[in-house]
Design a protein around this motif. Structure first.
Motif, PDB file in Angstrom:
ATOM      1  N   ILE A   1       1.347  26.425  22.556  1.00  0.00           N
ATOM      2  CA  ILE A   1       0.494  27.343  23.075  1.00  0.00           C
ATOM      3  C   ILE A   1       0.792  28.607  22.351  1.00  0.00           C
ATOM      4  O   ILE A   1      -0.207  29.397  22.232  1.00  0.00           O
ATOM      5  N   ILE A   2       2.136  29.162  22.341  1.00  0.00           N
ATOM      6  CA  ILE A   2       2.307  30.174  21.571  1.00  0.00           C
ATOM      7  C   ILE A   2       1.732  30.232  20.102  1.00  0.00           C
ATOM      8  O   ILE A   2       1.394  31.309  19.681  1.00  0.00           O
ATOM      9  N   GLY A   3       1.546  28.917  19.503  1.00  0.00           N
ATOM     10  CA  GLY A   3       1.182  29.032  18.155  1.00  0.00           C
ATOM     11  C   GLY A   3      -0.177  29.310  18.301  1.00  0.00           C
ATOM     12  O   GLY A   3      -0.577  29.856  17.267  1.00  0.00           O
ATOM     13  N   GLY A   4      -0.939  28.685  19.161  1.00  0.00           N
ATOM     14  CA  GLY A   4      -2.413  29.014  19.234  1.00  0.00           C
ATOM     15  C   GLY A   4      -2.588  30.501  19.482  1.00  0.00           C
ATOM     16  O   GLY A   4      -3.550  31.011  18.854  1.00  0.00           O
ATOM     17  N   ALA A   5      -1.727  31.219  20.215  1.00  0.00           N
ATOM     18  CA  ALA A   5      -2.182  32.660  20.627  1.00  0.00           C
ATOM     19  C   ALA A   5      -1.820  33.422  19.037  1.00  0.00           C
ATOM     20  O   ALA A   5      -2.381  34.296  18.959  1.00  0.00           O
ATOM     21  N   PHE A   6      -0.526  32.821  18.614  1.00  0.00           N
ATOM     22  CA  PHE A   6      -0.210  33.347  17.279  1.00  0.00           C
ATOM     23  C   PHE A   6      -1.036  33.391  16.190  1.00  0.00           C
ATOM     24  O   PHE A   6      -1.410  34.185  15.253  1.00  0.00           O
ATOM     25  N   THR A   7      -1.941  32.184  16.229  1.00  0.00           N
ATOM     26  CA  THR A   7      -2.988  32.009  15.262  1.00  0.00           C
ATOM     27  C   THR A   7      -3.969  33.087  15.432  1.00  0.00           C
ATOM     28  O   THR A   7      -4.666  33.753  14.392  1.00  0.00           O
TER      29      THR A   7
ATOM     30  N   SER B   1      -6.615  37.914  12.837  1.00  0.00           N
ATOM     31  CA  SER B   1      -7.132  39.190  13.156  1.00  0.00           C
ATOM     32  C   SER B   1      -6.417  40.026  12.096  1.00  0.00           C
ATOM     33  O   SER B   1      -6.983  40.954  11.488  1.00  0.00           O
ATOM     34  N   LEU B   2      -5.215  39.847  11.997  1.00  0.00           N
ATOM     35  CA  LEU B   2      -4.412  40.407  10.826  1.00  0.00           C
ATOM     36  C   LEU B   2      -5.134  40.332   9.450  1.00  0.00           C
ATOM     37  O   LEU B   2      -5.374  41.378   8.720  1.00  0.00           O
ATOM     38  N   VAL B   3      -5.432  39.117   8.999  1.00  0.00           N
ATOM     39  CA  VAL B   3      -6.179  38.765   7.900  1.00  0.00           C
ATOM     40  C   VAL B   3      -7.570  39.445   7.696  1.00  0.00           C
ATOM     41  O   VAL B   3      -7.691  40.200   6.680  1.00  0.00           O
TER      42      VAL B   3
ATOM     43  N   LEU C   1      -0.719  32.186   3.220  1.00  0.00           N
ATOM     44  CA  LEU C   1       0.403  32.822   2.457  1.00  0.00           C
ATOM     45  C   LEU C   1       0.635  34.015   3.564  1.00  0.00           C
ATOM     46  O   LEU C   1       2.088  34.170   3.624  1.00  0.00           O
ATOM     47  N   ILE C   2      -0.128  34.590   4.398  1.00  0.00           N
ATOM     48  CA  ILE C   2       0.184  35.648   5.259  1.00  0.00           C
ATOM     49  C   ILE C   2       0.978  35.068   6.199  1.00  0.00           C
ATOM     50  O   ILE C   2       2.198  35.694   6.518  1.00  0.00           O
ATOM     51  N   LEU C   3       0.593  34.048   6.872  1.00  0.00           N
ATOM     52  CA  LEU C   3       1.367  33.283   7.889  1.00  0.00           C
ATOM     53  C   LEU C   3       2.755  33.099   7.721  1.00  0.00           C
ATOM     54  O   LEU C   3       3.670  32.904   8.388  1.00  0.00           O
ATOM     55  N   ALA C   4       2.719  32.304   6.362  1.00  0.00           N
ATOM     56  CA  ALA C   4       3.894  31.647   5.758  1.00  0.00           C
ATOM     57  C   ALA C   4       4.885  33.052   5.629  1.00  0.00           C
ATOM     58  O   ALA C   4       6.205  32.901   5.954  1.00  0.00           O
TER      59      ALA C   4
END
Length: 142
Positions: free
Chosen positions: A24-30, A35-37, A93-96
């Motif tokens: 659930i947190i991963g989905g929100a983090f996505t 948005s950041l990207v 790459l940004i997520l990593a």
């Protein structure tokens, strides 16, 4: 053990609940990373490389495709949409990088916690003081 009780036992385990919370947190983090990207990084990259929009980069795979935008080209025929692939790679790459920074920060906090001196238990009183305390306690109880 019945199927229902076995399933209930499985669900009640901490690992399953932790995994569900992580998903659930991963989905929100996505959503945050997307948005950041899309809203922060890609416009800056586009300005740096001269206003190039990666999402419309494609090769037509047949001669019937004459459109200049990806959506229109997909309607005309098959295309090799490498621009979206580049965007996905940049997202990854940004997520990593963000996850790396988070793990590095957590590891730093853990190292600081481990370095904190553990307060030692107070030293036991000398034998003569302990004996006098016992005598006092016995006299109190009389």
């Amino acid at each position: 053990m019945s199927f229902v009780s076995e399933f209930r036992s499985f669900i009640a385990k901490g690992n399953v609940v932790d995994l569900a919370v992580g998903i659930i947190i991963g989905g929100a983090f996505t959503g945050i990373v997307n948005s950041l990207v899309n809203d922060v990084v890609m416009p800056v990259v586009s300005v740096v490389v001269g206003g190039i929009d990666f999402s419309n980069y494609f090769f037509p795979l047949n001669s019937a495709v004459t459109a200049t935008t990806l959506d229109a080209a997909k309607e005309q025929g098959a295309v090799f949409a490498y621009g979206k692939f580049l965007t996905v790679i940049i997202n990854f790459l940004i997520l990593a990088w963000i996850i790396f920074l988070m793990v590095k920060g957590v590891n730093k906090l853990r190292a600081q916690e481990e370095k904190k001196p553990v307060e030692a238990a107070p030293a036991p009183p000398p034998a003569d003081i302990a004996l006098l305390s016992e005598i006092r306690d016995l006299l109190k109880n009389r």
